[in-house]
Design a protein around this motif. Structure first.
Motif, mmCIF file in Angstrom:
data_model
loop_
_atom_site.group_PDB
_atom_site.id
_atom_site.type_symbol
_atom_site.label_atom_id
_atom_site.label_comp_id
_atom_site.label_asym_id
_atom_site.label_seq_id
_atom_site.Cartn_x
_atom_site.Cartn_y
_atom_site.Cartn_z
ATOM 1 N N GLN A 1 14.336 -5.946 -1.053
ATOM 2 C CA GLN A 1 13.872 -6.031 -2.507
ATOM 3 C C GLN A 1 13.110 -4.676 -2.274
ATOM 4 O OE1 GLN A 1 13.421 -9.351 -4.547
ATOM 5 N NE2 GLN A 1 11.458 -8.831 -5.347
ATOM 6 N N VAL A 2 13.035 -3.890 -3.212
ATOM 7 C CA VAL A 2 12.001 -2.520 -3.521
ATOM 8 C C VAL A 2 11.657 -2.965 -4.985
ATOM 9 C CG1 VAL A 2 12.195 -0.373 -3.475
ATOM 10 C CG2 VAL A 2 13.746 -1.695 -2.116
ATOM 11 N N GLU A 3 10.189 -3.394 -5.020
ATOM 12 C CA GLU A 3 9.743 -3.514 -6.305
ATOM 13 C C GLU A 3 8.265 -2.698 -6.573
ATOM 14 O OE1 GLU A 3 7.217 -7.374 -5.943
ATOM 15 O OE2 GLU A 3 9.079 -7.676 -4.491
ATOM 16 N N GLU A 4 7.406 -2.838 -7.639
ATOM 17 C CA GLU A 4 6.512 -2.229 -8.087
ATOM 18 C C GLU A 4 6.667 -0.448 -8.003
ATOM 19 O OE1 GLU A 4 3.444 -3.612 -5.734
ATOM 20 O OE2 GLU A 4 3.314 -5.588 -6.523
ATOM 21 N N THR A 5 5.961 0.259 -7.476
ATOM 22 C CA THR A 5 6.464 1.595 -7.198
ATOM 23 C C THR A 5 6.958 2.079 -5.770
ATOM 24 O OG1 THR A 5 4.098 2.283 -6.975
ATOM 25 C CG2 THR A 5 5.060 2.183 -9.145
ATOM 26 N N GLY A 6 7.611 1.070 -5.151
ATOM 27 C CA GLY A 6 8.096 1.156 -3.742
ATOM 28 C C GLY A 6 9.433 2.230 -3.778
ATOM 29 N N ASP A 7 9.747 2.616 -2.716
ATOM 30 C CA ASP A 7 11.008 3.326 -2.597
ATOM 31 C C ASP A 7 11.858 3.147 -1.294
ATOM 32 O OD1 ASP A 7 12.920 5.250 -3.520
ATOM 33 O OD2 ASP A 7 11.459 7.102 -3.379
ATOM 34 N N ARG B 1 11.014 -6.353 2.225
ATOM 35 C CA ARG B 1 10.326 -6.236 1.065
ATOM 36 C C ARG B 1 9.405 -5.215 0.984
ATOM 37 N NH1 ARG B 1 6.538 -10.882 -2.164
ATOM 38 N NH2 ARG B 1 6.477 -9.898 -4.218
ATOM 39 N N VAL B 2 9.534 -4.265 -0.112
ATOM 40 C CA VAL B 2 8.843 -2.867 -0.337
ATOM 41 C C VAL B 2 8.285 -3.383 -1.447
ATOM 42 C CG1 VAL B 2 8.954 -0.339 -0.282
ATOM 43 C CG2 VAL B 2 10.613 -1.928 0.760
ATOM 44 N N THR B 3 6.614 -3.093 -1.473
ATOM 45 C CA THR B 3 5.970 -3.266 -2.542
ATOM 46 C C THR B 3 5.069 -2.111 -2.716
ATOM 47 O OG1 THR B 3 4.222 -4.574 -1.607
ATOM 48 C CG2 THR B 3 6.080 -5.773 -2.344
ATOM 49 N N GLY B 4 3.935 -2.212 -3.467
ATOM 50 C CA GLY B 4 2.862 -0.909 -3.828
ATOM 51 C C GLY B 4 3.508 0.287 -3.813
ATOM 52 N N GLN B 5 3.293 1.368 -2.972
ATOM 53 C CA GLN B 5 3.951 2.753 -3.252
ATOM 54 C C GLN B 5 4.416 2.862 -1.686
ATOM 55 O OE1 GLN B 5 0.920 5.778 -4.590
ATOM 56 N NE2 GLN B 5 -0.382 4.216 -5.035
ATOM 57 N N ALA B 6 4.989 1.647 -1.047
ATOM 58 C CA ALA B 6 5.392 1.732 0.155
ATOM 59 C C ALA B 6 6.838 2.621 0.124
ATOM 60 C CB ALA B 6 5.454 0.562 0.865
ATOM 61 N N MET B 7 7.232 2.941 1.446
ATOM 62 C CA MET B 7 8.586 3.656 1.401
ATOM 63 C C MET B 7 9.114 3.058 2.788
ATOM 64 S SD MET B 7 10.976 5.791 0.757
ATOM 65 C CE MET B 7 12.243 6.622 1.693
ATOM 66 N N VAL B 8 10.489 2.460 2.620
ATOM 67 C CA VAL B 8 11.247 2.245 3.850
ATOM 68 C C VAL B 8 12.564 2.907 4.138
ATOM 69 C CG1 VAL B 8 12.590 0.396 2.682
ATOM 70 C CG2 VAL B 8 12.344 0.348 5.173
ATOM 71 N N ARG B 9 12.729 3.508 5.136
ATOM 72 C CA ARG B 9 14.148 4.192 5.657
ATOM 73 C C ARG B 9 14.565 3.411 6.852
ATOM 74 N NH1 ARG B 9 10.471 8.799 4.446
ATOM 75 N NH2 ARG B 9 9.617 8.600 6.756
ATOM 76 N N MET B 10 15.790 2.634 6.228
ATOM 77 C CA MET B 10 16.684 2.087 7.087
ATOM 78 C C MET B 10 18.129 2.660 7.531
ATOM 79 S SD MET B 10 16.376 -1.904 5.612
ATOM 80 C CE MET B 10 17.052 -2.366 6.707
ATOM 81 N N GLY C 1 1.002 -1.287 -0.078
ATOM 82 C CA GLY C 1 0.149 0.140 0.116
ATOM 83 C C GLY C 1 0.782 1.070 0.042
ATOM 84 N N GLU C 2 0.439 2.146 1.000
ATOM 85 C CA GLU C 2 1.328 3.414 0.989
ATOM 86 C C GLU C 2 1.901 3.480 2.603
ATOM 87 O OE1 GLU C 2 -1.590 6.417 0.649
ATOM 88 O OE2 GLU C 2 -2.247 5.874 -1.666
ATOM 89 N N ALA C 3 2.276 2.413 2.995
ATOM 90 C CA ALA C 3 2.948 2.351 4.163
ATOM 91 C C ALA C 3 4.301 2.772 4.210
ATOM 92 C CB ALA C 3 3.043 0.811 4.547
ATOM 93 N N VAL C 4 4.729 3.340 5.267
ATOM 94 C CA VAL C 4 5.991 3.940 5.673
ATOM 95 C C VAL C 4 6.563 3.116 6.781
ATOM 96 C CG1 VAL C 4 7.539 6.120 6.093
ATOM 97 C CG2 VAL C 4 5.532 6.207 4.520
ATOM 98 N N ALA C 5 7.722 2.678 6.632
ATOM 99 C CA ALA C 5 8.522 2.023 7.922
ATOM 100 C C ALA C 5 9.978 2.725 7.973
ATOM 101 C CB ALA C 5 8.805 0.543 7.597
ATOM 102 N N GLU C 6 10.220 2.731 9.306
ATOM 103 C CA GLU C 6 11.486 3.351 9.808
ATOM 104 C C GLU C 6 12.277 2.337 10.646
ATOM 105 O OE1 GLU C 6 11.609 7.490 11.086
ATOM 106 O OE2 GLU C 6 9.957 8.094 9.875
ATOM 107 N N LEU C 7 13.108 1.871 9.907
ATOM 108 C CA LEU C 7 14.023 0.921 10.852
ATOM 109 C C LEU C 7 15.150 1.603 11.078
ATOM 110 C CD1 LEU C 7 11.834 -0.869 9.361
ATOM 111 C CD2 LEU C 7 13.373 -2.927 9.218
ATOM 112 N N ASP C 8 15.473 1.515 12.554
ATOM 113 C CA ASP C 8 16.634 2.290 12.820
ATOM 114 C C ASP C 8 17.396 1.048 13.856
ATOM 115 O OD1 ASP C 8 18.810 3.669 14.207
ATOM 116 O OD2 ASP C 8 17.489 5.206 15.015
ATOM 117 N N THR C 9 18.512 0.579 13.437
ATOM 118 C CA THR C 9 19.457 -0.163 14.227
ATOM 119 C C THR C 9 18.735 -1.379 14.312
ATOM 120 O OG1 THR C 9 20.360 1.729 15.013
ATOM 121 C CG2 THR C 9 21.393 -0.128 15.895
ATOM 122 N N CYS C 10 17.990 -2.127 13.270
ATOM 123 C CA CYS C 10 17.427 -3.180 14.129
ATOM 124 C C CYS C 10 18.025 -4.341 13.193
ATOM 125 C CB CYS C 10 15.910 -3.083 12.951
ATOM 126 S SG CYS C 10 14.865 -2.001 13.850
#
Length: 523
Positions: free
Chosen positions: A283-289, A260-269, A240-249
């Protein structure tokens, strides 16, 4: 006036609530037992308040504790077990506090919060809440902790073990704040957020029956110093449009992807590790970032795979011990990779698929079993400052019609020729240095590489032009075009005495005579 106190009482085999508190009443129950009730064991509604300590609620046909309206209940060292419904149910604007309690063997959720709709002003100002500290949840027939709507659960030093569905789940605007908690052995995903917010610190999510973490909708999740391991699907999955922030995980032991990032989601690690993923580490796919910094990715099939039209950023990352490529960039994609290291891959160090447009800066590729950098058909990367060491095949492999600008590339100890240029490929190398290898260059018929200021050292068979640039390079473009300024005769009002000239592999030593009249080529 002190509230009435029930001490050492036993309520059993009644129809209806075992203990009901309504209105603005207050009551305390100390060392009591409420058992075998045909209904809810404890019901607190309206503005009533109840405090239960060292009390046991066993085998009600309904909920263990049910709160509504603006009611409040505190459970200290209590046990809720073998319920026919939910262990602790909190709705509307009620509030519950649990300390050192146990909720086990519930038919429904162990703890359930159902708040008002988020478009309700009252609900936004005063959501239903649960605060749980040192509480154990085990063997629930549904979720461990579920939060829906305008509701907020704060859990500290809690354990959720062997629940049938998700360990922690927040939906439709619900919020969960978790600190130093453990979720293990859930039948489904350990942590779920759908259009909700979750903040977790120092938590462990392990042995989930599905994902370790699953985000969907407009969810926003922040994980700090958390461990996600042993999931049955991808460890962390964004949709979906989820946003995740992973700090020192730490993300580990996934039979699919690590993150794995799909849809329009965004991850910041930032920081942390991804390891032992059977497919891709990230893995970043579809329109993820994605933005990934200071992260180590090891023991995956592919360390990083990018398959999105966005331009994810990977900076100061270490990728190692992959069974395939250290990084794969899918056709037409263009991530930016800076100050990163790719080591010990069984395949290529970095593979850039056809027509991709990756940017690689200040990186090292070391000890790949295949070629260090593979630029596939039609790909046109921009490479600035790359060191390729001890490749099992070529240091840089450019396939048919590949191109790109490669500046300050150093290739050492490759087992095959340091640079391979396929048919129709037109890369431009500037300040390339090859050393400690048998052969520096292999060019197929139709390949047209350009070399500017390139050098070799300790190379047995040298065929790469080792040149000193006649003029300063100003602009580089993919496609084997290197444009220099060279003093040429004036050619009308549109031209000055400084012109842009092109140098190709076939003309690098054949410059026009000083007085020759000619026009620059822009092929």
């Amino acid at each position: 006036m002190h509230p009435p106190v029930l001490r050492g009482c036993r309520v059993h085999s009644v129809i209806g609530a075992g203990l009901r508190v309504h209105g603005d009443a207050k009551v305390e129950a100390l060392g009591c037992a409420i058992e075998g009730v045909d209904g809810d064991a404890v019901v607190v509604g309206q503005s009533a308040r109840a405090g239960l300590r060292d009390t046991v609620m066993l085998r009600p046909s309904g909920h263990g504790v049910a709160l509504s309206d603006r009611a409040f209940v505190e459970l200290a060292n209590c046990t809720v077990a073998h319920t026919g419904g939910v262990g602790v149910h909190v709705d509307r604007q009620a509030r519950a506090v649990l300390r050192e309690s146990k909720i086990t063997d519930t038919a429904g959720d162990a703890i359930q919060l159902v708040g008002g709709a988020l478009d309700s002003t009252v609900a936004e100002q005063d959501p239903c809440t649960v605060e749980a500290t040192g509480t154990t949840i085990a063997r629930s027939g549904a979720h461990g902790l579920s939060v829906h709507g305008a509701a907020h659960a704060v859990v500290r030093e809690c354990t959720v073990n062997t629940v049938a569905k998700s360990g922690l789940i927040a939906e439709a605007g619900g919020r969960i704040t978790a600190d130093d908690c453990t979720v293990s052995g859930s039948g489904s995903t350990a942590l779920v957020a759908r259009g909700a917010r979750v903040e977790a610190a120092d938590c462990t999510l392990s042995r989930a029956g599905a994902n370790g973490v699953f985000l969907d909708g407009a969810a926003h999740v922040t994980l700090r110093r958390c461990i996600v391991s042993g999931s049955s699907f991808s460890a962390v999955h964004l949709a979906g449009e989820a946003v995740a922030e992973l700090d020192t995980c730490t993300v580990a032991e996934s039979p699919q992807h690590g993150v794995r990032v799909t849809g329009q989601a965004m991850v910041r690690m930032t920081g942390g590790r991804v390891e032992h993923a059977a497919m891709s580490g990230v893995q970043v796919e579809e329109t993820g970032d994605a933005t990934v910094r200071h992260t180590t990715i090891e023991h995956a099939a592919v360390g990083i795979r990018v398959q999105t039209p966005h331009r994810p950023l990977f900076e100061d990352c270490t990728v190692g011990a992959t069974t395939q490529a250290g990084m794969e960039v899918a056709a037409g994609c263009g991530p930016t990779v800076r100050d990163s290291r790719f080591t010990d891959s069984e395949g290529a160090g970095v593979f850039l698929d056809r027509d991709s447009r990756a940017t690689i800066e200040d990186c090292v590729i070391r000890d790949s079993k295949g070629s260090g950098l593979v630029v596939w058909d039609g790909a046109r990367p921009t490479v600035r400052t790359l060191r390729v060491e001890r490749s099992g095949k070529n240091g840089v492999y450019l396939a048919t019609d590949a191109a790109g600008a490669l500046d300050d590339v150093t290739i050492t100890e490759s087992q095959f020729p340091a640079i391979f240029v396929g048919k129709g490929a037109r890369p431009r190398f500037r300040r390339c240095h090859v050393q400690n290898t048998d052969r520096d260059l292999n060019v197929l018929d139709g390949g047209e590489p350009t070399f500017v200021d390139c050098t070799t050292n300790d190379v047995r068979a040298v065929s790469m032009p080792a040149t000193t640039a006649v003029a300063r390079l100003l602009v580089s473009e993919p496609g084997g075009i290197a444009r220099h300024r060279r003093r040429c005769p004036p050619m009308g009002p549109r031209w000055t005495t400084w012109m842009t000239c092109c140098v190709s592999s076939t003309t690098w030593s054949a410059w026009p005579a000083p007085n020759t009249t000619w026009a620059p080529s822009y092929d």
